[in-house]
Write a protein that holds these residues in place. Structure first.
Motif, PDB file in Angstrom:
ATOM      1  N   ALA A  63      42.803 -23.541   6.720  1.00  0.00           N
ATOM      2  CA  ALA A  63      43.812 -25.004   6.858  1.00  0.00           C
ATOM      3  C   ALA A  63      42.691 -25.937   7.696  1.00  0.00           C
ATOM      4  O   ALA A  63      43.118 -26.127   8.064  1.00  0.00           O
ATOM      5  CB  ALA A  63      44.467 -24.070   7.428  1.00  0.00           C
ATOM      6  N   ASN A 114      40.384 -28.105   7.006  1.00  0.00           N
ATOM      7  CA  ASN A 114      41.055 -29.475   6.664  1.00  0.00           C
ATOM      8  C   ASN A 114      41.751 -30.056   7.782  1.00  0.00           C
ATOM      9  O   ASN A 114      41.779 -31.355   8.151  1.00  0.00           O
ATOM     10  CB  ASN A 114      42.359 -29.219   6.061  1.00  0.00           C
ATOM     11  N   LEU A 115      42.007 -29.927   8.425  1.00  0.00           N
ATOM     12  CA  LEU A 115      42.412 -29.884  10.168  1.00  0.00           C
ATOM     13  C   LEU A 115      41.015 -30.635  10.856  1.00  0.00           C
ATOM     14  O   LEU A 115      41.514 -31.719  11.182  1.00  0.00           O
ATOM     15  CB  LEU A 115      43.225 -29.106  10.943  1.00  0.00           C
ATOM     16  N   ARG A 157      34.545 -15.355  18.363  1.00  0.00           N
ATOM     17  CA  ARG A 157      36.668 -14.829  18.205  1.00  0.00           C
ATOM     18  C   ARG A 157      36.751 -14.350  19.761  1.00  0.00           C
ATOM     19  O   ARG A 157      37.828 -15.092  19.935  1.00  0.00           O
ATOM     20  CB  ARG A 157      35.898 -13.028  17.493  1.00  0.00           C
ATOM     21  N   ALA A 211      39.169 -16.554  22.607  1.00  0.00           N
ATOM     22  CA  ALA A 211      40.631 -15.033  22.657  1.00  0.00           C
ATOM     23  C   ALA A 211      40.291 -15.474  24.490  1.00  0.00           C
ATOM     24  O   ALA A 211      41.236 -15.426  24.750  1.00  0.00           O
ATOM     25  CB  ALA A 211      40.397 -13.724  21.977  1.00  0.00           C
ATOM     26  N   ALA A 237      41.497 -18.849  25.775  1.00  0.00           N
ATOM     27  CA  ALA A 237      43.822 -18.217  25.637  1.00  0.00           C
ATOM     28  C   ALA A 237      44.481 -17.753  26.210  1.00  0.00           C
ATOM     29  O   ALA A 237      45.169 -18.133  26.836  1.00  0.00           O
ATOM     30  CB  ALA A 237      43.997 -18.098  23.788  1.00  0.00           C
ATOM     31  N   ARG A 238      44.072 -16.279  26.584  1.00  0.00           N
ATOM     32  CA  ARG A 238      44.188 -15.929  27.067  1.00  0.00           C
ATOM     33  C   ARG A 238      44.201 -16.039  29.272  1.00  0.00           C
ATOM     34  O   ARG A 238      45.406 -15.752  30.018  1.00  0.00           O
ATOM     35  CB  ARG A 238      43.069 -14.565  26.988  1.00  0.00           C
ATOM     36  N   MET A 296      47.750 -23.755  18.630  1.00  0.00           N
ATOM     37  CA  MET A 296      47.026 -23.186  17.533  1.00  0.00           C
ATOM     38  C   MET A 296      46.442 -22.289  18.658  1.00  0.00           C
ATOM     39  O   MET A 296      45.250 -23.181  18.992  1.00  0.00           O
ATOM     40  CB  MET A 296      47.687 -23.655  16.367  1.00  0.00           C
ATOM     41  N   VAL A 297      45.913 -20.877  17.583  1.00  0.00           N
ATOM     42  CA  VAL A 297      45.064 -20.165  17.516  1.00  0.00           C
ATOM     43  C   VAL A 297      44.362 -20.286  15.934  1.00  0.00           C
ATOM     44  O   VAL A 297      44.823 -19.688  15.366  1.00  0.00           O
ATOM     45  CB  VAL A 297      44.903 -19.195  18.451  1.00  0.00           C
ATOM     46  N   ASP A 298      42.996 -20.128  16.056  1.00  0.00           N
ATOM     47  CA  ASP A 298      42.218 -19.860  14.828  1.00  0.00           C
ATOM     48  C   ASP A 298      41.086 -18.947  15.180  1.00  0.00           C
ATOM     49  O   ASP A 298      40.076 -20.176  15.072  1.00  0.00           O
ATOM     50  CB  ASP A 298      42.333 -20.689  14.072  1.00  0.00           C
ATOM     51  N   THR A 301      39.216 -16.513  14.208  1.00  0.00           N
ATOM     52  CA  THR A 301      37.994 -16.539  12.552  1.00  0.00           C
ATOM     53  C   THR A 301      37.148 -17.586  12.803  1.00  0.00           C
ATOM     54  O   THR A 301      35.786 -17.044  12.913  1.00  0.00           O
ATOM     55  CB  THR A 301      38.314 -16.129  11.766  1.00  0.00           C
ATOM     56  N   GLU A 302      37.972 -19.286  12.779  1.00  0.00           N
ATOM     57  CA  GLU A 302      37.209 -20.449  12.441  1.00  0.00           C
ATOM     58  C   GLU A 302      36.589 -20.534  13.605  1.00  0.00           C
ATOM     59  O   GLU A 302      35.780 -21.453  13.765  1.00  0.00           O
ATOM     60  CB  GLU A 302      38.035 -20.827  11.609  1.00  0.00           C
TER      61      GLU A 302
END
Lengths: 202, 238
Positions: B4, B7-8, B56, B60, B63-64, B81-83, B85-86
């Motif tokens: 996903a 694709n984004l 990763r 993280a 974001a924190r 949003m957070v991914d 892993t990617e």
């Protein structure tokens, strides 16, 4: 009811049907039906589980459309990556909405309880499930009325949200004291950001 | 099958690229409200396992820090949003102009603002005050930005003057006076190297910082003087 489509997700997870039921008249029965569905065996169990195959979310704890959309996005992404922390994508949405890692607590707070008066009902599926069909399936198990999603702003209980997220002592909220419009903006932003980063919260 | 998030990225518009990440403008829930996507791409020069864990933890960490700032009332973009892993972090799109371009010397020749456009909504002095206040709020929350420059501050154009701090990629958690002083020193150097006659501007920043820091100011001020004498890095002798 509204339908959100996300073309970036795998086809079978690309659609979210969302309806806001307010009021809901059968919360108690609905709750016991969901619990019972989980324990039934055989075909009957399959049917019951299919009948309640939705995320049921107490609308009082949702601060905005984006709040819900963010939880849906992160849950579907986890499902697509095989990284669910709960059993299904629908329970994952409820889990992501709760600030702690405790699944039981998430379901108790954010799911259906006996006293629930308004529900956001979400179905994640592919484009093969038409919106009308999803709505019909929701109406089959919920006795109540659907209202536009924008009605959410009259339903949100900001103080309960604040309590769950322990925002009472945060500088941002303390500074907005007395300005309730601004306080809501800040709570909404913190809650959305927390939901978005749940996967990396430790 | 592509993920996903890939694709984004494929559907997004590339805005800028650094050594660490690419930045895109993208849409996830609606076509009208954009988000900013920061993609920490794979680094071929690192062992894949190390690369994955560094990426990763950096996503993280960023974001924190943002969440901590939001709770402390610091103006920063919200997380969308957070991914991890990617290596993808999606944040709120802030419409406005970065402070570097608003000050003399900061704009590239062809985009130099006419005097009439410069520093909209507010004068230079007021803008410096907003900067000092935001940094103080951040430091009081125990967050060190790590890369304070006038490029990493946006004056939001949508509402009454709001200064937003961005790019927490090098930020970390610390309550040490030393770290706060170095954070300020980095900004002072950035001012000096980007904007001519920056001394009065930076002293306005410090004035507002002082007001907001209250009793914590004295020790930071003293340490800032030390840091100015020796530079950003502490001597390893002794």
């Amino acid at each position: 009811m509204e339908t959100f489509t996300n073309p970036h997700f795998p086809r079978n997870l690309s659609v979210a049907h969302v309806a806001l039921f307010a009021p809901v008249n059968n919360a108690k029965d609905l709750r016991s039906r969901i619990i019972k569905a989980a324990t039934l065996d055989g075909d009957e169990g399959e049917q019951e589980r299919q009948a309640v195959n939705f995320a049921f979310i107490d609308a009082r704890l949702i601060t905005s459309r984006l709040h819900l959309q963010t939880a849906i996005y992160q849950a579907v992404m986890a499902e697509a990556q095989g990284a669910l922390r709960t059993k299904k994508v629908h329970s994952e949405i409820v889990w992501i909405l709760n600030p702690t890692n405790n699944i039981t607590e998430a379901l108790r707070r954010y799911g259906v309880s006996d006293t629930t008066r308004s529900l956001l009902v979400v179905r994640i599926d592919g484009p093969d499930l038409p919106a009308e069909r999803a709505k019909k399936d929701m109406d089959a198990i919920i006795s109540g009325e659907t209202v536009p999603l924008d009605k959410l702003q009259d339903i949100t209980e900001w103080n309960t949200v604040k309590k769950h997220y322990k925002l009472g002592q945060d500088t941002a909220i303390l500074e907005a004291k007395g300005d309730s419009a601004r306080e809501k903006v800040l709570i909404n932003e913190i809650v959305i950001s927390s939901v978005a980063s749940k996967s990396i919260a430790s | 099958m592509p993920s996903a998030s890939s694709n984004l990225i494929a559907s997004a518009e590339l805005i800028s690229q650094g050594a660490e990440a690419k930045v895109y403008k993208a849409h996830i829930h609606s076509d009208t409200v954009p988000i900013l996507v920061k993609h920490r791409f794979r680094k071929g020069y690192r062992h894949p396992t190390l690369d994955a864990s560094l990426t990763r933890s950096r996503v993280a960490g960023e974001a924190r820090a943002l969440l901590k700032c939001l709770r402390a009332g610091v103006n920063v973009p919200g997380i969308r949003m957070v991914d991890a892993t990617e290596g993808i972090l999606g944040i709120e799109w802030i419409e406005g102009m970065c402070v570097r371009k608003l000050l003399p010397g900061g704009a590239e020749a062809e985009t130099e603002l006419s005097d009439a456009d410069a520093v909209p909504f507010t004068g230079v002095d007021a803008l410096m005050g907003l900067i000092g206040t935001e940094i103080a709020k951040m430091h009081l929350a125990g967050i060190i930005h790590g890369d304070l420059t006038t490029s990493n501050m946006i004056l939001e154009s949508s509402q009454s003057p709001r200064l937003v701090l961005i790019d927490f990629g090098l930020s970390y958690h610390s309550g040490l006076v030393e770290d706060k002083a170095v954070d300020l020193y980095v900004l002072e150097r950035a001012f000096a190297s980007t904007h001519p006659d920056s001394e009065p501007m930076f002293s306005s920043v410090l004035k507002a910082y002082e007001v907001r820091m209250g009793k914590h100011w004295a020790s930071v001020s003293k340490r800032l003087d030390d840091v100015r004498l020796r530079g950003r890095k502490r001597s390893m002798v002794g």
